[in-house]
Design a protein around this motif. Sequence first.
Motif, mmCIF file in Angstrom:
data_model
loop_
_atom_site.group_PDB
_atom_site.id
_atom_site.type_symbol
_atom_site.label_atom_id
_atom_site.label_comp_id
_atom_site.label_asym_id
_atom_site.label_seq_id
_atom_site.Cartn_x
_atom_site.Cartn_y
_atom_site.Cartn_z
ATOM 1 N N ARG A 1 -43.164 5.178 40.098
ATOM 2 C CA ARG A 1 -42.617 5.601 41.379
ATOM 3 C C ARG A 1 -41.185 6.065 41.157
ATOM 4 N NH1 ARG A 1 -41.646 -0.059 44.729
ATOM 5 N NH2 ARG A 1 -40.041 -0.897 43.351
ATOM 6 N N TRP B 1 -46.173 4.075 44.894
ATOM 7 C CA TRP B 1 -46.621 4.072 43.502
ATOM 8 C C TRP B 1 -47.633 5.189 43.280
ATOM 9 C CZ3 TRP B 1 -44.020 1.429 40.041
ATOM 10 C CH2 TRP B 1 -43.348 0.267 40.413
ATOM 11 N N LEU B 2 -47.635 5.746 42.078
ATOM 12 C CA LEU B 2 -48.564 6.789 41.674
ATOM 13 C C LEU B 2 -49.243 6.337 40.389
ATOM 14 C CD1 LEU B 2 -49.631 9.761 41.883
ATOM 15 C CD2 LEU B 2 -47.662 10.392 40.455
ATOM 16 N N VAL B 3 -50.570 6.304 40.392
ATOM 17 C CA VAL B 3 -51.327 5.914 39.204
ATOM 18 C C VAL B 3 -51.447 7.118 38.276
ATOM 19 C CG1 VAL B 3 -53.534 5.050 38.323
ATOM 20 C CG2 VAL B 3 -52.640 4.181 40.496
ATOM 21 N N GLU C 1 -44.125 0.352 36.604
ATOM 22 C CA GLU C 1 -44.453 -0.993 37.086
ATOM 23 C C GLU C 1 -44.635 -1.949 35.912
ATOM 24 O OE1 GLU C 1 -47.200 -2.654 40.633
ATOM 25 O OE2 GLU C 1 -48.278 -1.534 39.088
ATOM 26 N N SER D 1 -51.293 3.189 34.262
ATOM 27 C CA SER D 1 -50.103 2.520 34.799
ATOM 28 C C SER D 1 -49.634 3.208 36.070
ATOM 29 C CB SER D 1 -48.989 2.461 33.750
ATOM 30 O OG SER D 1 -48.624 3.751 33.338
ATOM 31 N N ARG D 2 -48.718 2.536 36.758
ATOM 32 C CA ARG D 2 -48.182 3.062 38.019
ATOM 33 C C ARG D 2 -46.690 3.340 37.869
ATOM 34 N NH1 ARG D 2 -50.061 0.153 43.299
ATOM 35 N NH2 ARG D 2 -48.273 -1.165 42.817
#
Length: 155
Positions: free
Chosen positions: A110, A26-28, A136, A107-108
């Motif tokens: 991916r 995941w990437l914020v 997400e 938010s995250r």
Amino acid sequence: MTGPRIFASPRDLLGAEGTQLGPTPWLVIEQSRIDQFAEATEDRQWIHVDPERAATGPFGKTIAHGYLTLSLANAFLPQLIEVQRFSHGVNVGMDRTRFLAPVPVGSRIRGTGEIVKVEEIKGSIQSIVRITIELEGSEKPACTVDTISRYYPES
């Protein structure tokens, strides 16, 4: 995260259609990234860069530019697939790009992928990898794009 799917050479991609890739970590999406993208592209629309005004807007906070979300496909692609033993590769383009859900700040996201098509073209192996950028907590992905890459054999 499963790590990238490794192909020992471009020719090993032949016949790999349908191969599922990922997911990536995941990437914020932080406001600083949105602001940097706004500066780099000169797209400073308030919905992206003005948290106070965006708080009263349609999403209740700032959202990432669609093109910022799309550009992160380039960050996700090497996390999804690694092709080895080629002299050089080029991004030929993209097809079927869709922005399906806004990406609110904080938010995250991916990436997941699927190898859609592989063929020999002009002395290279060309692959089309469909990247889905998941958001997400959302039923819809943020973005989908078919990336087109060419790998040229070692001399």
